[in-house]
Scaffold this motif. Structure first.
Motif, PDB file in Angstrom:
ATOM      1  N   GLY A   1       0.852  -1.176   0.000  1.00  0.00           N
ATOM      2  CA  GLY A   1       0.000   0.000   0.000  1.00  0.00           C
ATOM      3  C   GLY A   1       0.885   1.222   0.000  1.00  0.00           C
ATOM      4  N   GLY A   2       0.320   2.404  -0.062  1.00  0.00           N
ATOM      5  CA  GLY A   2       1.059   3.657  -0.155  1.00  0.00           C
ATOM      6  C   GLY A   2       2.399   3.659   0.547  1.00  0.00           C
ATOM      7  N   ASP A   3       2.400   3.682   1.884  1.00  0.00           N
ATOM      8  CA  ASP A   3       3.650   3.688   2.641  1.00  0.00           C
ATOM      9  C   ASP A   3       3.788   2.418   3.477  1.00  0.00           C
ATOM     10  OD1 ASP A   3       1.680   4.190   4.519  1.00  0.00           O
ATOM     11  OD2 ASP A   3       2.682   5.904   5.435  1.00  0.00           O
ATOM     12  N   GLU A   4       3.133   1.348   3.036  1.00  0.00           N
ATOM     13  CA  GLU A   4       3.123   0.085   3.771  1.00  0.00           C
ATOM     14  C   GLU A   4       3.861  -0.995   2.983  1.00  0.00           C
ATOM     15  OE1 GLU A   4      -1.076  -0.400   3.992  1.00  0.00           O
ATOM     16  OE2 GLU A   4      -1.249   0.844   5.786  1.00  0.00           O
ATOM     17  N   PHE A   5       4.654  -1.746   3.719  1.00  0.00           N
ATOM     18  CA  PHE A   5       5.445  -2.820   3.139  1.00  0.00           C
ATOM     19  C   PHE A   5       5.163  -4.104   3.893  1.00  0.00           C
ATOM     20  CE2 PHE A   5       7.618   1.109   2.282  1.00  0.00           C
ATOM     21  CZ  PHE A   5       8.101   0.961   0.988  1.00  0.00           C
ATOM     22  N   GLY A   6       5.381  -5.213   3.233  1.00  0.00           N
ATOM     23  CA  GLY A   6       5.228  -6.506   3.872  1.00  0.00           C
ATOM     24  C   GLY A   6       6.422  -7.382   3.571  1.00  0.00           C
ATOM     25  N   LEU A   7       6.766  -8.212   4.524  1.00  0.00           N
ATOM     26  CA  LEU A   7       7.846  -9.175   4.356  1.00  0.00           C
ATOM     27  C   LEU A   7       7.340 -10.545   4.754  1.00  0.00           C
ATOM     28  CD1 LEU A   7      10.731  -7.236   6.173  1.00  0.00           C
ATOM     29  CD2 LEU A   7      10.397  -7.428   3.703  1.00  0.00           C
ATOM     30  N   ILE A   8       7.816 -11.544   4.066  1.00  0.00           N
ATOM     31  CA  ILE A   8       7.613 -12.928   4.489  1.00  0.00           C
ATOM     32  C   ILE A   8       9.007 -13.475   4.762  1.00  0.00           C
ATOM     33  CG2 ILE A   8       6.804 -15.231   3.878  1.00  0.00           C
ATOM     34  CD1 ILE A   8       4.840 -13.873   1.908  1.00  0.00           C
ATOM     35  N   LEU A   9       9.240 -13.822   6.004  1.00  0.00           N
ATOM     36  CA  LEU A   9      10.530 -14.368   6.412  1.00  0.00           C
ATOM     37  C   LEU A   9      10.363 -15.872   6.576  1.00  0.00           C
ATOM     38  CD1 LEU A   9      11.476 -11.643   9.066  1.00  0.00           C
ATOM     39  CD2 LEU A   9      11.996 -11.675   6.610  1.00  0.00           C
ATOM     40  N   ASP A  10      10.792 -16.610   5.575  1.00  0.00           N
ATOM     41  CA  ASP A  10      10.633 -18.061   5.576  1.00  0.00           C
ATOM     42  C   ASP A  10      11.463 -18.714   6.668  1.00  0.00           C
ATOM     43  OD1 ASP A  10       8.776 -18.566   3.525  1.00  0.00           O
ATOM     44  OD2 ASP A  10      10.306 -18.265   2.001  1.00  0.00           O
ATOM     45  N   GLN A  11      10.903 -19.775   7.223  1.00  0.00           N
ATOM     46  CA  GLN A  11      11.561 -20.597   8.231  1.00  0.00           C
ATOM     47  C   GLN A  11      12.169 -19.741   9.338  1.00  0.00           C
ATOM     48  OE1 GLN A  11      14.131 -23.289   6.105  1.00  0.00           O
ATOM     49  NE2 GLN A  11      12.418 -24.284   5.093  1.00  0.00           N
ATOM     50  N   SER A  12      11.373 -18.844   9.844  1.00  0.00           N
ATOM     51  CA  SER A  12      11.818 -17.935  10.894  1.00  0.00           C
ATOM     52  C   SER A  12      10.990 -18.166  12.152  1.00  0.00           C
ATOM     53  CB  SER A  12      11.652 -16.488  10.420  1.00  0.00           C
ATOM     54  OG  SER A  12      12.071 -15.595  11.419  1.00  0.00           O
ATOM     55  N   SER A  13      11.651 -18.051  13.261  1.00  0.00           N
ATOM     56  CA  SER A  13      10.942 -18.060  14.544  1.00  0.00           C
ATOM     57  C   SER A  13      10.503 -16.625  14.839  1.00  0.00           C
ATOM     58  CB  SER A  13      11.879 -18.542  15.657  1.00  0.00           C
ATOM     59  OG  SER A  13      12.937 -17.596  15.823  1.00  0.00           O
ATOM     60  N   GLU A  14       9.664 -16.467  15.838  1.00  0.00           N
ATOM     61  CA  GLU A  14       9.261 -15.109  16.197  1.00  0.00           C
ATOM     62  C   GLU A  14      10.464 -14.311  16.701  1.00  0.00           C
ATOM     63  OE1 GLU A  14       5.976 -12.567  18.754  1.00  0.00           O
ATOM     64  OE2 GLU A  14       5.790 -14.752  18.654  1.00  0.00           O
ATOM     65  N   ALA A  15      11.323 -14.947  17.492  1.00  0.00           N
ATOM     66  CA  ALA A  15      12.522 -14.247  17.976  1.00  0.00           C
ATOM     67  C   ALA A  15      13.425 -13.857  16.807  1.00  0.00           C
ATOM     68  CB  ALA A  15      13.284 -15.133  18.966  1.00  0.00           C
ATOM     69  N   GLY A  16      13.559 -14.744  15.845  1.00  0.00           N
ATOM     70  CA  GLY A  16      14.366 -14.439  14.658  1.00  0.00           C
ATOM     71  C   GLY A  16      13.772 -13.301  13.850  1.00  0.00           C
ATOM     72  N   ALA A  17      12.446 -13.295  13.727  1.00  0.00           N
ATOM     73  CA  ALA A  17      11.774 -12.228  12.978  1.00  0.00           C
ATOM     74  C   ALA A  17      11.934 -10.889  13.693  1.00  0.00           C
ATOM     75  CB  ALA A  17      10.293 -12.572  12.795  1.00  0.00           C
ATOM     76  N   ARG A  18      11.828 -10.897  15.011  1.00  0.00           N
ATOM     77  CA  ARG A  18      11.973  -9.640  15.762  1.00  0.00           C
ATOM     78  C   ARG A  18      13.422  -9.135  15.692  1.00  0.00           C
ATOM     79  NH1 ARG A  18       7.263  -8.018  17.412  1.00  0.00           N
ATOM     80  NH2 ARG A  18       5.668  -9.571  17.883  1.00  0.00           N
ATOM     81  N   ALA A  19      14.379 -10.048  15.670  1.00  0.00           N
ATOM     82  CA  ALA A  19      15.780  -9.643  15.499  1.00  0.00           C
ATOM     83  C   ALA A  19      15.981  -9.038  14.107  1.00  0.00           C
ATOM     84  CB  ALA A  19      16.709 -10.836  15.716  1.00  0.00           C
TER      85      ALA A  19
END
Length: 186
Positions: free
Chosen positions: A105-123
């Motif tokens: 969207g306008g100023d919105e982005f999305g990522l898909i982090l494959d094979q990631s844990s929540e801790a890994g995604a937050r890092a």
């Protein structure tokens, strides 16, 4: 007969090029080199299917660029587009080739982090925040400070694409609230 055959071959080449371009624009954002919302939702659907069949984890990250309206109002929309392009470039360079980055969207982005844990995604989100803030983007001699609020959601059993995006959006909104409080906004 030969001329007709040559003309048909040229026409066929032109049509193949046109089809390739249509395929590209059907899944790519019109401004940035990232994927678009349609592709992103399809990719989430595929990750959900993999999760349900093979228990392959993935994190969905929702990012909202901070202060784009201020950039547009003070420096013009070309500067805002430049900021979006710079954020897209930095995000794309900061993820693995197996991950997906999209402008949804306008100023919105999305990522898909494959094979990631929540801790890994937050890092990864912390790294992205640092990558955005580390160096201002320079547009027409003006330094533009880049930052974004991020939200993380993990694939869970029974979730739909809408559910996962809503969960990531809610998590991102808590970042926006904290940012607003820190800046004296409500």
């Amino acid at each position: 007969m030969r001329r007709e055959r040559d003309a048909l071959r040229r026409e066929n080449r032109i049509l193949k090029i046109a089809v390739a371009e249509l395929e590209r624009v059907s899944e790519r954002d019109t401004l940035t080199p990232l994927f678009n919302r349609r592709y992103f939702l399809t990719a989430i659907h595929q990750r959900i299917a993999r999760f349900e069949r093979h228990a392959e984890s993935a994190a969905i990250v929702f990012a909202d660029l901070n202060q784009l309206k201020r950039i547009n109002d003070s420096l013009g929309h070309a500067a805002g587009d430049f900021a979006l392009l710079e954020v897209a470039k930095r995000m794309q360079e900061s993820i693995r080739s197996t991950d997906v980055a999209a402008r949804i969207g306008g100023d919105e982005f999305g990522l898909i982090l494959d094979q990631s844990s929540e801790a890994g995604a937050r890092a990864q989100v912390e790294r992205l925040q640092h990558v955005l803030a580390a160096t201002p983007a320079v547009y027409d001699g003006h330094a533009i400070t880049l930052s974004a609020c991020f939200g993380v959601a993990m694939l869970r059993t029974g979730m739909t694409e809408s559910d996962i995006l809503a969960a990531a959006d809610r998590d991102m909104y808590s970042c926006k609230l904290a940012l607003g409080s820190a800046m004296g906004h409500r």
